[in-house]
Design a protein around this motif. Structure first.
Motif, PDB file in Angstrom:
ATOM      1  N   ILE A  10       0.412  -4.647  -1.909  1.00  0.00           N
ATOM      2  CA  ILE A  10       0.852  -3.541  -1.058  1.00  0.00           C
ATOM      3  C   ILE A  10       0.600  -2.202  -1.748  1.00  0.00           C
ATOM      4  O   ILE A  10       0.145  -1.242  -1.115  1.00  0.00           O
ATOM      5  CB  ILE A  10       2.343  -3.710  -0.677  1.00  0.00           C
ATOM      6  CG1 ILE A  10       2.520  -4.942   0.215  1.00  0.00           C
ATOM      7  CG2 ILE A  10       2.882  -2.454   0.011  1.00  0.00           C
ATOM      8  CD1 ILE A  10       3.966  -5.353   0.436  1.00  0.00           C
ATOM      9  N   ILE A  11       0.851  -2.140  -3.048  1.00  0.00           N
ATOM     10  CA  ILE A  11       0.634  -0.891  -3.788  1.00  0.00           C
ATOM     11  C   ILE A  11      -0.837  -0.507  -3.772  1.00  0.00           C
ATOM     12  O   ILE A  11      -1.181   0.649  -3.503  1.00  0.00           O
ATOM     13  CB  ILE A  11       1.194  -0.998  -5.221  1.00  0.00           C
ATOM     14  CG1 ILE A  11       2.723  -1.002  -5.170  1.00  0.00           C
ATOM     15  CG2 ILE A  11       0.671   0.134  -6.105  1.00  0.00           C
ATOM     16  CD1 ILE A  11       3.400  -1.348  -6.482  1.00  0.00           C
ATOM     17  N   ILE A  12      -1.749  -1.453  -4.020  1.00  0.00           N
ATOM     18  CA  ILE A  12      -3.171  -1.076  -3.997  1.00  0.00           C
ATOM     19  C   ILE A  12      -3.599  -0.713  -2.581  1.00  0.00           C
ATOM     20  O   ILE A  12      -4.440   0.166  -2.389  1.00  0.00           O
ATOM     21  CB  ILE A  12      -4.091  -2.146  -4.633  1.00  0.00           C
ATOM     22  CG1 ILE A  12      -5.488  -1.566  -4.879  1.00  0.00           C
ATOM     23  CG2 ILE A  12      -4.187  -3.400  -3.795  1.00  0.00           C
ATOM     24  CD1 ILE A  12      -5.554  -0.319  -5.699  1.00  0.00           C
ATOM     25  N   MET A  13      -3.006  -1.355  -1.585  1.00  0.00           N
ATOM     26  CA  MET A  13      -3.304  -0.965  -0.199  1.00  0.00           C
ATOM     27  C   MET A  13      -2.923   0.496   0.031  1.00  0.00           C
ATOM     28  O   MET A  13      -3.688   1.266   0.600  1.00  0.00           O
ATOM     29  CB  MET A  13      -2.547  -1.864   0.779  1.00  0.00           C
ATOM     30  CG  MET A  13      -2.729  -1.473   2.241  1.00  0.00           C
ATOM     31  SD  MET A  13      -1.543  -2.264   3.344  1.00  0.00           S
ATOM     32  CE  MET A  13      -0.044  -1.375   2.950  1.00  0.00           C
ATOM     33  N   LEU A  14      -1.750   0.883  -0.453  1.00  0.00           N
ATOM     34  CA  LEU A  14      -1.269   2.251  -0.260  1.00  0.00           C
ATOM     35  C   LEU A  14      -2.129   3.275  -1.010  1.00  0.00           C
ATOM     36  O   LEU A  14      -2.322   4.389  -0.537  1.00  0.00           O
ATOM     37  CB  LEU A  14       0.196   2.352  -0.685  1.00  0.00           C
ATOM     38  CG  LEU A  14       1.172   1.594   0.216  1.00  0.00           C
ATOM     39  CD1 LEU A  14       2.536   1.461  -0.443  1.00  0.00           C
ATOM     40  CD2 LEU A  14       1.279   2.264   1.576  1.00  0.00           C
ATOM     41  N   LEU A  70       1.428   3.364 -12.820  1.00  0.00           N
ATOM     42  CA  LEU A  70       1.865   3.705 -11.461  1.00  0.00           C
ATOM     43  C   LEU A  70       2.341   5.153 -11.408  1.00  0.00           C
ATOM     44  O   LEU A  70       1.972   5.901 -10.500  1.00  0.00           O
ATOM     45  CB  LEU A  70       2.960   2.752 -10.985  1.00  0.00           C
ATOM     46  CG  LEU A  70       3.523   3.046  -9.590  1.00  0.00           C
ATOM     47  CD1 LEU A  70       2.442   2.887  -8.521  1.00  0.00           C
ATOM     48  CD2 LEU A  70       4.711   2.132  -9.295  1.00  0.00           C
ATOM     49  N   PHE A  71       3.156   5.557 -12.377  1.00  0.00           N
ATOM     50  CA  PHE A  71       3.665   6.924 -12.413  1.00  0.00           C
ATOM     51  C   PHE A  71       2.510   7.925 -12.575  1.00  0.00           C
ATOM     52  O   PHE A  71       2.384   8.873 -11.796  1.00  0.00           O
ATOM     53  CB  PHE A  71       4.676   7.074 -13.561  1.00  0.00           C
ATOM     54  CG  PHE A  71       5.219   8.469 -13.689  1.00  0.00           C
ATOM     55  CD1 PHE A  71       6.138   8.973 -12.775  1.00  0.00           C
ATOM     56  CD2 PHE A  71       4.806   9.284 -14.734  1.00  0.00           C
ATOM     57  CE1 PHE A  71       6.628  10.267 -12.895  1.00  0.00           C
ATOM     58  CE2 PHE A  71       5.292  10.577 -14.855  1.00  0.00           C
ATOM     59  CZ  PHE A  71       6.206  11.071 -13.944  1.00  0.00           C
ATOM     60  N   GLY A 102      -8.204   9.374 -10.996  1.00  0.00           N
ATOM     61  CA  GLY A 102      -7.010   9.011 -11.755  1.00  0.00           C
ATOM     62  C   GLY A 102      -5.963   8.305 -10.919  1.00  0.00           C
ATOM     63  O   GLY A 102      -5.104   7.605 -11.454  1.00  0.00           O
ATOM     64  N   GLY A 103      -6.028   8.482  -9.614  1.00  0.00           N
ATOM     65  CA  GLY A 103      -5.092   7.815  -8.715  1.00  0.00           C
ATOM     66  C   GLY A 103      -5.618   6.450  -8.297  1.00  0.00           C
ATOM     67  O   GLY A 103      -5.357   5.440  -8.936  1.00  0.00           O
ATOM     68  N   LEU A 162      -1.402  11.970   4.541  1.00  0.00           N
ATOM     69  CA  LEU A 162      -1.809  10.841   3.696  1.00  0.00           C
ATOM     70  C   LEU A 162      -0.982  10.749   2.412  1.00  0.00           C
ATOM     71  O   LEU A 162      -0.885   9.675   1.812  1.00  0.00           O
ATOM     72  CB  LEU A 162      -3.300  10.935   3.366  1.00  0.00           C
ATOM     73  CG  LEU A 162      -4.251  10.694   4.544  1.00  0.00           C
ATOM     74  CD1 LEU A 162      -5.681  11.014   4.145  1.00  0.00           C
ATOM     75  CD2 LEU A 162      -4.134   9.261   5.056  1.00  0.00           C
ATOM     76  N   LEU A 163      -0.367  11.857   2.014  1.00  0.00           N
ATOM     77  CA  LEU A 163       0.498  11.865   0.818  1.00  0.00           C
ATOM     78  C   LEU A 163       1.655  10.878   0.934  1.00  0.00           C
ATOM     79  O   LEU A 163       2.186  10.423  -0.070  1.00  0.00           O
ATOM     80  CB  LEU A 163       1.088  13.267   0.606  1.00  0.00           C
ATOM     81  CG  LEU A 163       0.213  14.329   0.008  1.00  0.00           C
ATOM     82  CD1 LEU A 163       0.894  15.687   0.090  1.00  0.00           C
ATOM     83  CD2 LEU A 163      -0.137  14.009  -1.419  1.00  0.00           C
ATOM     84  N   ILE A 164       2.039  10.548   2.138  1.00  0.00           N
ATOM     85  CA  ILE A 164       3.184   9.665   2.367  1.00  0.00           C
ATOM     86  C   ILE A 164       2.994   8.314   1.685  1.00  0.00           C
ATOM     87  O   ILE A 164       3.963   7.675   1.284  1.00  0.00           O
ATOM     88  CB  ILE A 164       3.422   9.494   3.888  1.00  0.00           C
ATOM     89  CG1 ILE A 164       3.847  10.825   4.489  1.00  0.00           C
ATOM     90  CG2 ILE A 164       4.441   8.412   4.188  1.00  0.00           C
ATOM     91  CD1 ILE A 164       3.816  10.863   6.010  1.00  0.00           C
ATOM     92  N   THR A 165       1.744   7.896   1.512  1.00  0.00           N
ATOM     93  CA  THR A 165       1.487   6.584   0.904  1.00  0.00           C
ATOM     94  C   THR A 165       2.004   6.490  -0.527  1.00  0.00           C
ATOM     95  O   THR A 165       2.401   5.420  -0.966  1.00  0.00           O
ATOM     96  CB  THR A 165      -0.011   6.255   0.923  1.00  0.00           C
ATOM     97  OG1 THR A 165      -0.721   7.245   0.170  1.00  0.00           O
ATOM     98  CG2 THR A 165      -0.544   6.184   2.345  1.00  0.00           C
ATOM     99  N   VAL A 166       2.015   7.605  -1.253  1.00  0.00           N
ATOM    100  CA  VAL A 166       2.399   7.573  -2.673  1.00  0.00           C
ATOM    101  C   VAL A 166       3.885   7.255  -2.865  1.00  0.00           C
ATOM    102  O   VAL A 166       4.220   6.331  -3.614  1.00  0.00           O
ATOM    103  CB  VAL A 166       1.973   8.870  -3.388  1.00  0.00           C
ATOM    104  CG1 VAL A 166       2.453   8.887  -4.825  1.00  0.00           C
ATOM    105  CG2 VAL A 166       0.454   9.026  -3.330  1.00  0.00           C
ATOM    106  N   PRO A 167       4.807   7.969  -2.220  1.00  0.00           N
ATOM    107  CA  PRO A 167       6.213   7.587  -2.410  1.00  0.00           C
ATOM    108  C   PRO A 167       6.530   6.191  -1.876  1.00  0.00           C
ATOM    109  O   PRO A 167       7.405   5.512  -2.413  1.00  0.00           O
ATOM    110  CB  PRO A 167       7.009   8.671  -1.681  1.00  0.00           C
ATOM    111  CG  PRO A 167       6.034   9.468  -0.910  1.00  0.00           C
ATOM    112  CD  PRO A 167       4.667   9.186  -1.431  1.00  0.00           C
ATOM    113  N   ILE A 168       5.811   5.761  -0.859  1.00  0.00           N
ATOM    114  CA  ILE A 168       6.031   4.393  -0.370  1.00  0.00           C
ATOM    115  C   ILE A 168       5.659   3.390  -1.463  1.00  0.00           C
ATOM    116  O   ILE A 168       6.344   2.390  -1.660  1.00  0.00           O
ATOM    117  CB  ILE A 168       5.248   4.130   0.938  1.00  0.00           C
ATOM    118  CG1 ILE A 168       5.792   5.003   2.067  1.00  0.00           C
ATOM    119  CG2 ILE A 168       5.336   2.646   1.325  1.00  0.00           C
ATOM    120  CD1 ILE A 168       4.947   4.969   3.333  1.00  0.00           C
ATOM    121  N   GLY A 169       4.582   3.673  -2.197  1.00  0.00           N
ATOM    122  CA  GLY A 169       4.199   2.802  -3.315  1.00  0.00           C
ATOM    123  C   GLY A 169       5.273   2.726  -4.382  1.00  0.00           C
ATOM    124  O   GLY A 169       5.543   1.660  -4.949  1.00  0.00           O
TER     125      GLY A 169
END
Length: 181
Positions: A10-14, A70-71, A102-103, A162-169
């Motif tokens: 899920i994290i790599i998907m995000l 991740l951080f 880097g992300g 699209l930034l929303i994906t990062v806090p969801i991760g």
């Protein structure tokens, strides 16, 4: 699918969603915003930066815990999308490519190796395929979500959405794989 690896998938998907949306819409995004930017440089710059990062960080991949990557990669992904949202020239585009490397670029390697380590002996193939399910979903959803955004919102908000994906991760990590230190 390996249950231990699902949060990693899920994290790599995000992380893949904004990267793949960028792959699909960067040229159109720059044209629609009437920016005078050499868009053809974005992905070669991304590739050079990612190669350099992976080469220079090679000893860290086995020593640092997943949460550190991740951080760092979350901050980098956020900065990359902010650069692309505020892009006015090639210089800012370069930083967008650098931070995107880097992300998404770093997390693609870290997530795959973490998936294999989490699964343990005898389940590495299953772990790898679970990781790829997440990656493939991100590669599919990125252009789909990007298309919905591109066609329905003011483009100034394309990357902020699209930034929303990062806090969801981060939430997925917190609730799903705290044990993947």
């Amino acid at each position: 699918m390996d249950r231990k690896v699902i949060p990693i998938a899920i994290i790599i998907m995000l992380f893949a969603i904004p990267y793949c949306a960028t792959q699909s819409f960067l040229v159109s995004y720059i044209e629609a915003r009437n920016l005078s930017i050499t868009v053809s440089l974005f992905f070669p710059l991304y590739a050079i930066v990612l190669f350099t990062m992976r080469f220079s960080m090679k000893s860290l991949f086995d020593r640092l815990p997943f949460r550190i990557f991740l951080f760092g990669s979350s901050i980098s992904a956020l900065l990359g999308m902010l650069c692309l949202a505020w892009m006015k020239n090639n210089f800012i585009m370069f930083f967008g490519a650098l931070f995107m490397a880097g992300g998404y670029g770093i997390m693609s390697s870290v997530c795959q190796s973490t998936a294999i380590l989490l699964a343990g002996e005898g389940k590495r193939g299953l772990a790898n395929s679970t990781y790829y399910v997440g990656l493939d979903l991100g590669m599919t959803l990125g252009p789909v979500i990007g298309g919905v955004l591109y066609g329905n919102i003011d483009l100034a908000f394309f990357y902020p959405f699209l930034l929303i994906t990062v806090p969801i991760g981060a939430v997925v990590y917190f609730f799903g794989i705290k044990s993947a230190h």
